[in-house]
Design an enzyme around this catalytic site. Sequence first.
Site, PDB file in Angstrom:
ATOM      1  N   LYS A 190       0.862  -1.181   0.000  1.00 63.65           N
ATOM      2  CA  LYS A 190       0.000   0.000   0.000  1.00 63.65           C
ATOM      3  C   LYS A 190       0.895   1.226   0.000  1.00 63.65           C
ATOM      4  CE  LYS A 190      -2.326   0.069   3.720  1.00 63.65           C
ATOM      5  NZ  LYS A 190      -3.207  -0.142   4.857  1.00 63.65           N
ATOM      6  N   GLY A 223     -10.727  -2.989   7.133  1.00 66.79           N
ATOM      7  CA  GLY A 223     -10.293  -2.164   5.999  1.00 66.79           C
ATOM      8  C   GLY A 223      -9.114  -2.766   5.239  1.00 66.79           C
TER       9      GLY A 223
HETATM   10  C1  R5P Z   1      -1.540  -4.237  11.420  1.00 70.00           C
HETATM   11  O1  R5P Z   1      -0.332  -4.137  11.337  1.00 70.00           O
HETATM   12  C2  R5P Z   1      -2.208  -5.544  11.681  1.00 70.00           C
HETATM   13  O2  R5P Z   1      -1.399  -6.626  11.345  1.00 70.00           O
HETATM   14  C3  R5P Z   1      -3.526  -5.626  10.916  1.00 70.00           C
HETATM   15  O3  R5P Z   1      -3.248  -5.620   9.520  1.00 70.00           O
HETATM   16  C4  R5P Z   1      -4.427  -4.464  11.253  1.00 70.00           C
HETATM   17  O4  R5P Z   1      -4.578  -4.340  12.643  1.00 70.00           O
HETATM   18  C5  R5P Z   1      -5.796  -4.657  10.611  1.00 70.00           C
HETATM   19  O5  R5P Z   1      -6.587  -3.576  10.955  1.00 70.00           O
HETATM   20  P1  R5P Z   1      -7.899  -3.203  10.151  1.00 70.00           P
HETATM   21  O6  R5P Z   1      -8.732  -4.464  10.051  1.00 70.00           O
HETATM   22  O7  R5P Z   1      -8.534  -2.133  10.978  1.00 70.00           O
HETATM   23  O8  R5P Z   1      -7.495  -2.705   8.793  1.00 70.00           O
END
Ligand code: R5P
Length: 310
Positions: A190, A223
């Site tokens: 990303k 997300g």
């Molecule tokens: C972040 O580094 C974690 O590994 C997850 O990718 C993150 O916490 C996912 O968060 P969300 O579901 O709010 O995008």
Amino acid sequence: MKLVAGNSNRALAETIAAYLETPLTKAVVRRFADMEIFVEIQENVRGEDVFILQSTSFPTNDHLMELLIITDALRRASAKRITAVVPYFGYARQDRKPGPRTPISAKLVANLITHAGADRVMTLDLHAGQIQGFFDIPTDNLYSAPVMVRDIKERFELGNTMVVSPDVGGVVRARALAKRIDAQLAIVDKRRERPGESEVMNVIGDVSGRSCILVDDIVDSGGTLVNAADALLARGAKEVTAYITHGVLSGGAVARITASKLKELVITDSIQPTEAVRVARNIRVLPIATLIGEAIARTAHEESVSSLFD
Ligand code: R5P
């Protein structure tokens, strides 16, 4: 051995207790009128090897405080050894300073658990393995990989499968799973090319025609997952499934995932699934009690825990 459960995930605690053929120790964990937490261990634990079962999941601060107060009660009751079994370790994502004048809350929580009187910690798929170093007491980080790999092998034609990390930070975790099922690895990268421009999802690896398996430790708002699934399908992936250990699933996450193009989201029950999760059309829960129960048994018998993951 004694097992004491907090209120965060009674169902998981009871299944672990059944696996270990050890009933949960009678204990009261309740609130005063002003929501202060009160704990009373109603059995003798003097000289016992005690395991506290408590995820610090939503409401995180209440469940963390329960864990600390149960630990204090056990220490004052002369338990010989106290292991905090925290399948989902809340605050783990705050493991470094993202900017000036910000906290490292994961370290603070590690200090709190240690100072409350825990002798050991056992947790599952820590957000970052280095968090083990925040504790100056032995810390076992268990992996859900054996449970997930068994499920994947039952459901996928492995020759056409690609394991995908939804962000650059998760590559080590995804690579480990890809190795276990002998699959290739792709990465969703990303990037915001210039300030003010929207983020672009680049996919590193050729996913066209492949069944993609997204692997991550936490799904919170959903997300990261839904955006990664869209990016993979836009690059010609045949279908996208996700295997994610901790289903935090805050706010509108379940609705977001149900409305998404994800074929299925598979989580463990490290966090007690809500009714919305249980009835969601494309979310499935894999039980993790046997793995945790076995790790507890091995700890109690001073046997190797790491060999569970060979
Ligand atoms: C972040 O580094 C974690 O590994 C997850 O990718 C993150 O916490 C996912 O968060 P969300 O579901 O709010 O995008």
